[in-house]
Design a protein around this motif. Sequence first.
Motif, PDB file in Angstrom:
ATOM      1  N   GLU A 102      65.879 -78.397  24.851  1.00 44.37           N
ATOM      2  CA  GLU A 102      65.376 -79.018  23.804  1.00 44.37           C
ATOM      3  C   GLU A 102      64.328 -77.663  23.086  1.00 44.37           C
ATOM      4  OE1 GLU A 102      66.301 -81.424  22.486  1.00 44.37           O
ATOM      5  OE2 GLU A 102      67.633 -82.200  24.046  1.00 44.37           O
ATOM      6  N   ARG A 103      63.776 -76.897  23.922  1.00 40.64           N
ATOM      7  CA  ARG A 103      63.149 -75.655  23.262  1.00 40.64           C
ATOM      8  C   ARG A 103      63.887 -74.831  22.428  1.00 40.64           C
ATOM      9  NH1 ARG A 103      58.315 -73.707  24.828  1.00 40.64           N
ATOM     10  NH2 ARG A 103      58.651 -74.552  27.096  1.00 40.64           N
ATOM     11  N   ALA A 104      65.014 -74.566  22.738  1.00 42.52           N
ATOM     12  CA  ALA A 104      66.145 -73.928  22.049  1.00 42.52           C
ATOM     13  C   ALA A 104      66.449 -74.480  20.648  1.00 42.52           C
ATOM     14  CB  ALA A 104      67.376 -73.351  23.057  1.00 42.52           C
ATOM     15  N   GLU A 105      66.645 -75.595  20.712  1.00 40.52           N
ATOM     16  CA  GLU A 105      66.990 -76.531  19.526  1.00 40.52           C
ATOM     17  C   GLU A 105      65.816 -76.749  18.896  1.00 40.52           C
ATOM     18  OE1 GLU A 105      68.916 -78.882  16.902  1.00 40.52           O
ATOM     19  OE2 GLU A 105      69.727 -77.474  18.260  1.00 40.52           O
ATOM     20  N   ALA A 106      64.656 -76.795  19.314  1.00 43.69           N
ATOM     21  CA  ALA A 106      63.361 -76.682  18.463  1.00 43.69           C
ATOM     22  C   ALA A 106      63.097 -75.224  17.777  1.00 43.69           C
ATOM     23  CB  ALA A 106      62.300 -76.875  19.502  1.00 43.69           C
ATOM     24  N   ARG A 107      63.435 -74.203  18.345  1.00 48.88           N
ATOM     25  CA  ARG A 107      63.497 -72.743  17.816  1.00 48.88           C
ATOM     26  C   ARG A 107      64.367 -72.850  16.676  1.00 48.88           C
ATOM     27  NH1 ARG A 107      63.049 -69.613  23.333  1.00 48.88           N
ATOM     28  NH2 ARG A 107      60.695 -69.427  23.567  1.00 48.88           N
ATOM     29  N   ARG A 108      65.675 -73.551  16.830  1.00 49.50           N
ATOM     30  CA  ARG A 108      66.617 -73.359  15.771  1.00 49.50           C
ATOM     31  C   ARG A 108      66.304 -73.904  14.596  1.00 49.50           C
ATOM     32  NH1 ARG A 108      70.405 -75.767  13.319  1.00 49.50           N
ATOM     33  NH2 ARG A 108      69.741 -77.916  14.511  1.00 49.50           N
ATOM     34  N   ARG A 109      65.665 -75.266  14.807  1.00 54.87           N
ATOM     35  CA  ARG A 109      65.404 -76.201  13.621  1.00 54.87           C
ATOM     36  C   ARG A 109      64.103 -75.444  12.922  1.00 54.87           C
ATOM     37  NH1 ARG A 109      66.812 -82.246  14.092  1.00 54.87           N
ATOM     38  NH2 ARG A 109      68.304 -82.218  15.195  1.00 54.87           N
ATOM     39  N   LEU A 110      63.195 -74.918  13.781  1.00 55.50           N
ATOM     40  CA  LEU A 110      62.178 -74.321  13.052  1.00 55.50           C
ATOM     41  C   LEU A 110      62.707 -73.219  11.929  1.00 55.50           C
ATOM     42  CD1 LEU A 110      59.075 -74.487  13.093  1.00 55.50           C
ATOM     43  CD2 LEU A 110      59.023 -72.831  14.841  1.00 55.50           C
ATOM     44  N   ALA A 111      63.377 -72.402  12.574  1.00 56.40           N
ATOM     45  CA  ALA A 111      63.901 -71.156  11.767  1.00 56.40           C
ATOM     46  C   ALA A 111      64.650 -71.829  10.546  1.00 56.40           C
ATOM     47  CB  ALA A 111      64.759 -70.203  12.499  1.00 56.40           C
ATOM     48  N   ALA A 112      65.572 -72.923  10.765  1.00 62.77           N
ATOM     49  CA  ALA A 112      66.361 -73.407   9.464  1.00 62.77           C
ATOM     50  C   ALA A 112      65.131 -74.214   8.790  1.00 62.77           C
ATOM     51  CB  ALA A 112      67.129 -74.489  10.155  1.00 62.77           C
ATOM     52  N   TYR A 113      64.389 -74.947   9.010  1.00 64.05           N
ATOM     53  CA  TYR A 113      63.484 -75.482   8.213  1.00 64.05           C
ATOM     54  C   TYR A 113      62.589 -74.432   7.217  1.00 64.05           C
ATOM     55  CZ  TYR A 113      64.380 -79.720  10.784  1.00 64.05           C
ATOM     56  OH  TYR A 113      64.840 -80.830  11.218  1.00 64.05           O
ATOM     57  N   ARG A 114      61.992 -73.334   7.967  1.00 63.67           N
ATOM     58  CA  ARG A 114      61.057 -72.300   7.299  1.00 63.67           C
ATOM     59  C   ARG A 114      62.091 -71.531   6.287  1.00 63.67           C
ATOM     60  NH1 ARG A 114      57.163 -71.319  12.130  1.00 63.67           N
ATOM     61  NH2 ARG A 114      55.665 -73.163  11.681  1.00 63.67           N
ATOM     62  N   GLY A 115      63.439 -71.436   6.639  1.00 56.21           N
ATOM     63  CA  GLY A 115      64.037 -70.497   5.626  1.00 56.21           C
ATOM     64  C   GLY A 115      63.709 -69.217   5.465  1.00 56.21           C
TER      65      GLY A 115
END
Length: 209
Positions: A102-115
């Motif tokens: 879940e931490r890895a997914e949080a990092r992925r989503r954070l990067a995608a959202y901030r662009g």
Amino acid sequence: MRTLFHDRIDAGRQLGRILAGQSWVEPVVLGLPRGGVPVAAEVARALGAPLDVVVARKIGAPGRREFGVGAVTAEGPPYYSAPALHTFGLTPEVMAPACERERAEARRRLAAYRGGRPEVEIAGHDVLVIDDGLATGVTAMAAVRDLRDARRVVLAVPVCAPDAVVEFEGEVDGFVAVAAPRRFDAVGRWYADFTQVSDATVVRLLGKE
């Protein structure tokens, strides 16, 4: 049962009016994706504050991933509900692999959202963490525990379970809710339109700031 909000935009405007009546030091608004971001966008507009996200991912029980026994952010320590762990006979050590997924997914989503945009500075600022509602509170707890550099951390939601504020005593510097109905049931019951928020909507709202 009557609804309190037409949709998340309406909820954000109602919450924003309450928060705009308070005194803040260089406020920063952080939405919890996905549902908290449309609410947070309206709060940020009401306060004239920058908008960003704090991504917390629920850690689900084995075989029952929809039941959150804890949550984790991209970088902060995981939070586990002791009663939930006890119910399932689990320990943080047993849940460590799920936590790291879940931490890895949080990092992925954070990067995608901030662009590629830098994160908003929170050190020395009043930080308002916003969600569309609060039931168990595990994701919100992980989020607020990840913000120790802030001057103050305030958790603010349109609607919450009546005992939610007790759970966050000592964890946040303030807790604001438009309503805390005695017969809470579920967050979505208080919205006429509780349509799922897409990742594209989150990216669009953040891109406007």
